[in-house]
Design a protein around this motif. Structure first.
Motif, PDB file in Angstrom:
ATOM      1  N   ASP A  50      -2.477 -27.505  56.570  1.00 20.82           N
ATOM      2  CA  ASP A  50      -2.014 -26.124  56.673  1.00 20.82           C
ATOM      3  C   ASP A  50      -0.632 -26.134  57.322  1.00 20.82           C
ATOM      4  N   ASP A  51       0.355 -26.651  56.588  1.00 24.57           N
ATOM      5  CA  ASP A  51       1.712 -26.807  57.109  1.00 24.57           C
ATOM      6  C   ASP A  51       2.704 -26.604  55.975  1.00 24.57           C
ATOM      7  N   ALA A  52       3.998 -26.858  56.248  1.00 27.10           N
ATOM      8  CA  ALA A  52       5.027 -26.599  55.241  1.00 27.10           C
ATOM      9  C   ALA A  52       4.834 -27.466  53.999  1.00 27.10           C
ATOM     10  N   ASN A  75      -6.460 -28.504  59.214  1.00 29.38           N
ATOM     11  CA  ASN A  75      -5.337 -28.344  60.137  1.00 29.38           C
ATOM     12  C   ASN A  75      -4.634 -29.656  60.483  1.00 29.38           C
ATOM     13  N   ARG A  76      -4.950 -30.729  59.793  1.00 33.41           N
ATOM     14  CA  ARG A  76      -4.234 -31.986  60.004  1.00 33.41           C
ATOM     15  C   ARG A  76      -2.983 -32.022  59.125  1.00 33.41           C
ATOM     16  N   PRO A  77      -1.970 -32.815  59.503  1.00 33.40           N
ATOM     17  CA  PRO A  77      -0.734 -32.846  58.714  1.00 33.40           C
ATOM     18  C   PRO A  77      -0.981 -33.281  57.272  1.00 33.40           C
ATOM     19  N   LEU A  97      -1.076 -41.088  55.559  1.00 32.99           N
ATOM     20  CA  LEU A  97      -2.045 -40.194  54.940  1.00 32.99           C
ATOM     21  C   LEU A  97      -3.430 -40.289  55.578  1.00 32.99           C
ATOM     22  N   VAL A  98      -4.222 -39.267  55.283  1.00 33.73           N
ATOM     23  CA  VAL A  98      -5.633 -39.207  55.653  1.00 33.73           C
ATOM     24  C   VAL A  98      -6.424 -38.951  54.376  1.00 33.73           C
ATOM     25  N   SER A  99      -7.379 -39.826  54.071  1.00 34.31           N
ATOM     26  CA  SER A  99      -8.248 -39.652  52.901  1.00 34.31           C
ATOM     27  C   SER A  99      -9.585 -39.112  53.381  1.00 34.31           C
ATOM     28  N   ASP A 100      -9.837 -37.824  53.150  1.00 35.24           N
ATOM     29  CA  ASP A 100     -11.051 -37.176  53.667  1.00 35.24           C
ATOM     30  C   ASP A 100     -11.315 -35.935  52.830  1.00 35.24           C
TER      31      ASP A 100
END
Length: 317
Positions: A50-52, A75-77, A97-100
């Motif tokens: 939830d960012d630019a 809410n994570r980048p 990155l985050v894979s989730d």
């Protein structure tokens, strides 16, 4: 035809001789966009911040007509990939990155309802299918749709992020019982299996249950193989801007093309293994044309159906 894509979304930060630009990216993300631009009803299960950068990604999905599955924004980048383009237009990557991804519901009634309305095609692959905890979610969704949807897989190998070739091959073996179509590049194959021929690479996946294996070879073209037929086609002759997203444009066109030949979903999936050489040649030419358009422009930017139709009357129907 409905399609369901599971995997990572990210922003490609492109470093090229012309400067630095930011583009929506991620292999599954780009495949979902490609399918929607080809007129297919497409849902994407992913993770976007939830960012630019997340706003950039969601705008691209909305513009393309892709439906973002509930639970895909947190809410994570937003993940990023810094891509450096060399003088030949080829890209190398560094990832953050985050894979989730959301798991399928546990409630039996909800699961039954989802299965009743299973998509014709499910596409998985890339980092999302191999990095935890997202990999477990991908497996659970594949199990949920087993026998109901045609499953396509693009490994899109990045060993510097995924881990060793041994680990990735073990993960592929775990997924192969659910996979019907594999599209892999010669670079993927070299990273996983060493320097083997395209025919040997296709046989590797066919021996593990795939009904169709598609091995892309960059400027050398593409091989499409089933257990009965094999055809090789040249690459499109175009001026290369960069290769970002070309493989994903091809994947989207392959799925769309299989839908045009009515071999997606449920019992129809079995007929993929029986596609004739002329059908494979038509399918490969269609997919190669899509990749050819994508590499003439910057970033992950797959063609629309109208753009493909403009390439040849063969694609007009």
């Amino acid at each position: 035809m409905s399609t369901f894509v599971i995997g990572e979304s990210l922003v490609d930060v492109i470093h090229s001789p012309a400067g630095v630009t930011r583009h929506p990216g991620g292999s599954p993300f780009a495949t979902a966009v490609g399918l929607a631009l080809l007129g297919r009803r497409t849902q994407l299960l992913t993770r976007i911040g939830d960012d630019a950068d997340g706003t950039l990604l969601r705008a691209r999905l909305e513009e393309s007509g892709v439906e973002l599955v509930n639970g895909s924004v947190d809410n994570r980048p937003t993940s990023t990939a810094h891509a450096t383009i060399n003088e030949r237009g080829a890209a190398s990557y560094e990832f953050s990155l985050v894979s989730d991804f959301p798991m399928p519901p546990e409630d039996p009634a909800l699961r039954a309802k989802i299965q009743e309305h299973a998509p014709r095609a499910v596409h998985v692959g890339s980092l999302g299918a191999h990095l935890e905890p997202g990999r477990q979610a991908v497996l659970e969704w594949l199990k949920l749709y087993a026998g109901r949807s045609t499953v396509t897989y693009d490994p899109n190998i990045r060993l510097n992020v995924m881990g060793s070739a041994h680990t990735v091959l073990a993960q592929i073996d775990e997924m192969m019982p659910y996979i019907d179509v594999v599209k892999a590049s010669d670079e993927d194959i070299a990273a996983l299996l060493g320097e083997i021929s395209p025919a040997e690479a296709a046989k590797y996946f066919l021996n593990r249950g795939a009904k169709l294996a598609v091995i892309t070879r960059g400027p050398e073209g593409v091989l499409l193989a089933t257990s009965h037929e094999s055809v090789a086609l040249p690459a499109a002759m175009v001026e290369v801007v960069d290769t970002v997203g070309a493989g994903d444009a091809m994947t989207a066109a392959l799925i769309d093309g299989l839908g045009r030949f009515s071999v997606l979903g449920g019992e129809e999936t079995a007929h993929i293994a029986d596609l004739s050489a002329p059908v494979l040649r038509s399918l490969g030419a269609y997919a190669a044309a899509a990749a050819g358009i994508a590499i003439t422009r910057a970033g992950a930017n797959p063609p629309t159906r109208a753009e493909l139709q403009a390439e040849s009357e063969l694609y007009a129907r």
